[in-house]
Scaffold this motif. Structure first.
Motif, PDB file in Angstrom:
ATOM      1  N   UNK A  93     -27.568 -30.419 -25.537  1.00 59.93           N
ATOM      2  CA  UNK A  93     -27.388 -31.558 -26.528  1.00 59.93           C
ATOM      3  C   UNK A  93     -27.541 -31.565 -27.823  1.00 59.93           C
ATOM      4  N   UNK A  94     -27.590 -30.391 -28.397  1.00 59.51           N
ATOM      5  CA  UNK A  94     -27.418 -30.138 -29.755  1.00 59.51           C
ATOM      6  C   UNK A  94     -26.318 -30.439 -30.487  1.00 59.51           C
ATOM      7  N   UNK A  95     -26.410 -30.922 -31.814  1.00 60.59           N
ATOM      8  CA  UNK A  95     -25.539 -31.364 -32.679  1.00 60.59           C
ATOM      9  C   UNK A  95     -25.023 -30.155 -33.494  1.00 60.59           C
ATOM     10  N   UNK A  96     -24.022 -30.217 -34.232  1.00 55.60           N
ATOM     11  CA  UNK A  96     -23.651 -29.261 -34.875  1.00 55.60           C
ATOM     12  C   UNK A  96     -24.675 -28.682 -36.096  1.00 55.60           C
ATOM     13  N   UNK A  97     -25.095 -27.855 -36.390  1.00 59.93           N
ATOM     14  CA  UNK A  97     -26.068 -27.316 -37.288  1.00 59.93           C
ATOM     15  C   UNK A  97     -27.424 -27.251 -36.899  1.00 59.93           C
ATOM     16  N   UNK A  98     -27.573 -27.851 -35.560  1.00 57.88           N
ATOM     17  CA  UNK A  98     -29.126 -28.007 -35.166  1.00 57.88           C
ATOM     18  C   UNK A  98     -29.674 -26.659 -34.673  1.00 57.88           C
ATOM     19  N   UNK A  99     -29.029 -25.848 -33.846  1.00 60.11           N
ATOM     20  CA  UNK A  99     -29.380 -24.452 -33.236  1.00 60.11           C
ATOM     21  C   UNK A  99     -28.607 -23.455 -33.585  1.00 60.11           C
ATOM     22  N   UNK A 100     -29.179 -22.271 -33.810  1.00 60.20           N
ATOM     23  CA  UNK A 100     -28.350 -21.043 -33.796  1.00 60.20           C
ATOM     24  C   UNK A 100     -28.317 -20.469 -32.340  1.00 60.20           C
ATOM     25  N   UNK A 101     -27.263 -19.395 -31.785  1.00 62.83           N
ATOM     26  CA  UNK A 101     -27.458 -18.970 -30.606  1.00 62.83           C
ATOM     27  C   UNK A 101     -26.945 -17.612 -30.685  1.00 62.83           C
ATOM     28  N   UNK A 102     -27.594 -16.861 -29.780  1.00 63.46           N
ATOM     29  CA  UNK A 102     -27.264 -15.388 -29.538  1.00 63.46           C
ATOM     30  C   UNK A 102     -26.858 -15.302 -28.029  1.00 63.46           C
ATOM     31  N   UNK A 103     -25.550 -14.902 -27.824  1.00 65.95           N
ATOM     32  CA  UNK A 103     -25.274 -14.864 -26.379  1.00 65.95           C
ATOM     33  C   UNK A 103     -24.859 -13.454 -25.914  1.00 65.95           C
ATOM     34  N   UNK A 104     -25.422 -13.250 -24.851  1.00 64.21           N
ATOM     35  CA  UNK A 104     -24.997 -11.858 -24.176  1.00 64.21           C
ATOM     36  C   UNK A 104     -24.883 -12.037 -22.775  1.00 64.21           C
ATOM     37  N   UNK A 105     -24.750 -10.674 -22.072  1.00 67.97           N
ATOM     38  CA  UNK A 105     -24.582 -10.872 -20.510  1.00 67.97           C
ATOM     39  C   UNK A 105     -25.827 -11.184 -19.863  1.00 67.97           C
ATOM     40  N   UNK A 106     -26.004 -12.095 -19.231  1.00 66.83           N
ATOM     41  CA  UNK A 106     -27.376 -12.554 -18.598  1.00 66.83           C
ATOM     42  C   UNK A 106     -28.395 -13.550 -19.528  1.00 66.83           C
ATOM     43  N   UNK A 107     -27.900 -13.571 -20.660  1.00 64.52           N
ATOM     44  CA  UNK A 107     -28.744 -14.219 -21.585  1.00 64.52           C
ATOM     45  C   UNK A 107     -30.060 -13.578 -21.710  1.00 64.52           C
ATOM     46  N   UNK A 108     -30.008 -12.106 -21.728  1.00 65.37           N
ATOM     47  CA  UNK A 108     -31.262 -11.416 -21.651  1.00 65.37           C
ATOM     48  C   UNK A 108     -31.770 -10.754 -23.107  1.00 65.37           C
TER      49      UNK A 108
ATOM     50  N   UNK B  10     -32.719  -8.029 -24.748  1.00 65.32           N
ATOM     51  CA  UNK B  10     -32.540  -6.531 -24.726  1.00 65.32           C
ATOM     52  C   UNK B  10     -33.142  -5.944 -26.166  1.00 65.32           C
ATOM     53  N   UNK B  11     -33.298  -4.807 -26.264  1.00 63.17           N
ATOM     54  CA  UNK B  11     -33.619  -3.970 -27.489  1.00 63.17           C
ATOM     55  C   UNK B  11     -32.592  -4.521 -28.506  1.00 63.17           C
ATOM     56  N   UNK B  12     -31.192  -4.765 -28.166  1.00 65.76           N
ATOM     57  CA  UNK B  12     -30.525  -5.182 -29.147  1.00 65.76           C
ATOM     58  C   UNK B  12     -30.631  -6.433 -29.705  1.00 65.76           C
ATOM     59  N   UNK B  13     -31.180  -7.449 -28.675  1.00 67.06           N
ATOM     60  CA  UNK B  13     -31.339  -8.771 -29.299  1.00 67.06           C
ATOM     61  C   UNK B  13     -32.756  -9.005 -29.990  1.00 67.06           C
ATOM     62  N   UNK B  14     -33.431  -8.029 -29.767  1.00 71.23           N
ATOM     63  CA  UNK B  14     -34.686  -8.097 -30.650  1.00 71.23           C
ATOM     64  C   UNK B  14     -34.324  -7.682 -31.957  1.00 71.23           C
ATOM     65  N   UNK B  15     -33.539  -6.530 -31.924  1.00 67.89           N
ATOM     66  CA  UNK B  15     -33.032  -5.975 -33.532  1.00 67.89           C
ATOM     67  C   UNK B  15     -32.304  -7.072 -34.303  1.00 67.89           C
ATOM     68  N   UNK B  16     -31.460  -7.971 -33.535  1.00 67.29           N
ATOM     69  CA  UNK B  16     -30.811  -8.731 -33.848  1.00 67.29           C
ATOM     70  C   UNK B  16     -31.810 -10.117 -34.644  1.00 67.29           C
ATOM     71  N   UNK B  17     -32.735 -10.516 -33.774  1.00 66.45           N
ATOM     72  CA  UNK B  17     -33.771 -11.430 -34.129  1.00 66.45           C
ATOM     73  C   UNK B  17     -34.420 -10.753 -35.658  1.00 66.45           C
ATOM     74  N   UNK B  18     -34.556  -9.677 -35.801  1.00 64.14           N
ATOM     75  CA  UNK B  18     -35.103  -9.050 -36.884  1.00 64.14           C
ATOM     76  C   UNK B  18     -34.497  -9.024 -38.014  1.00 64.14           C
ATOM     77  N   UNK B  19     -32.992  -8.889 -37.944  1.00 65.68           N
ATOM     78  CA  UNK B  19     -32.156  -9.095 -38.976  1.00 65.68           C
ATOM     79  C   UNK B  19     -31.952 -10.523 -39.398  1.00 65.68           C
ATOM     80  N   UNK B  20     -31.869 -11.374 -38.368  1.00 64.33           N
ATOM     81  CA  UNK B  20     -31.884 -12.621 -38.602  1.00 64.33           C
ATOM     82  C   UNK B  20     -33.101 -13.223 -39.406  1.00 64.33           C
ATOM     83  N   UNK B  21     -34.292 -12.474 -39.289  1.00 62.32           N
ATOM     84  CA  UNK B  21     -35.495 -12.968 -39.847  1.00 62.32           C
ATOM     85  C   UNK B  21     -35.102 -12.473 -41.413  1.00 62.32           C
ATOM     86  N   UNK B  22     -34.643 -11.252 -41.718  1.00 59.74           N
ATOM     87  CA  UNK B  22     -34.432 -10.738 -42.776  1.00 59.74           C
ATOM     88  C   UNK B  22     -33.368 -11.796 -43.451  1.00 59.74           C
TER      89      UNK B  22
END
Length: 171
Positions: free
Chosen positions: A48-63, A65-77
């Motif tokens: 029920x999020x409105x536009x601009x409320x959340x960011x989303x990373x989507x992948x197979x299984x919503x897991x 992974x090491x790649x997801x962790x690296x994306x989060x580090x990039x987003x932190x930067x």
């Protein structure tokens, strides 16, 4: 009319009736949802999020992974470059779902081992066939990453048969 034409036509309607001018790059709720690419489980829609409320990373299984962790580090930067920080006050939500297609790959280690950056002996801990255990595993991975200290992490399970979300791991 093809798919591209249909979607660009829908975009024209969106631009005139639903577009919100002036949205910030940082999500209003300081929340990133990690979810599956399954079209039944659009994080903004099911939460029920409105536009601009959340960011989303989507992948197979919503897991997570090491790649997801690296994306989060990039987003932190990116967040830091924008004058804020992805840290205290932020939420990470692992959103997985029932009847996920990744469960159909349990007997295909040739696909799963590179995806999870593990060997066959490490696959059972990924809990590919058990979404609740997978959520617990992935939340633990996020909580254990020192690069994401201060961020609240939780895990939700979306039931594709009922549309309801269950908290599996509380923040």
């Amino acid at each position: 009319m093809g798919v591209v034409e249909t979607l660009t036509s829908r975009n024209a309607d969106f631009a005139t009736t639903q577009f919100t001018e002036g949205l910030r790059m940082m999500p209003n709720l300081k929340t990133i949802v990690i979810g599956c690419v399954d079209p039944r489980v659009d994080p903004a829609a099911v939460l029920g999020a409105e536009q601009g409320d959340i960011a989303a990373i989507r992948n197979v299984g919503g897991r997570v992974t090491q790649r997801t962790l690296e994306e989060l580090v990039m987003l932190r930067k990116v967040t830091q470059a924008a004058g804020a920080d992805l840290g205290p006050g932020w939420e990470l939500i692992v959103l997985q779902h029932t009847h996920c297609g990744i469960t159909l790959l349990q007997d295909q280690p040739e696909l799963l081992t590179p995806y999870f950056a593990t060997d066959e002996a490490g696959l059972p801990e990924q809990a590919v066939g058990d979404p609740r255990a997978a959520i617990a595993h992935d939340v633990a991975a996020l909580r254990g990453d020192t690069r994401l200290e201060g961020v609240r992490v939780s895990g939700l399970l979306y039931d594709v048969a009922t549309g309801k979300v269950e908290t599996v791991v509380a923040p």
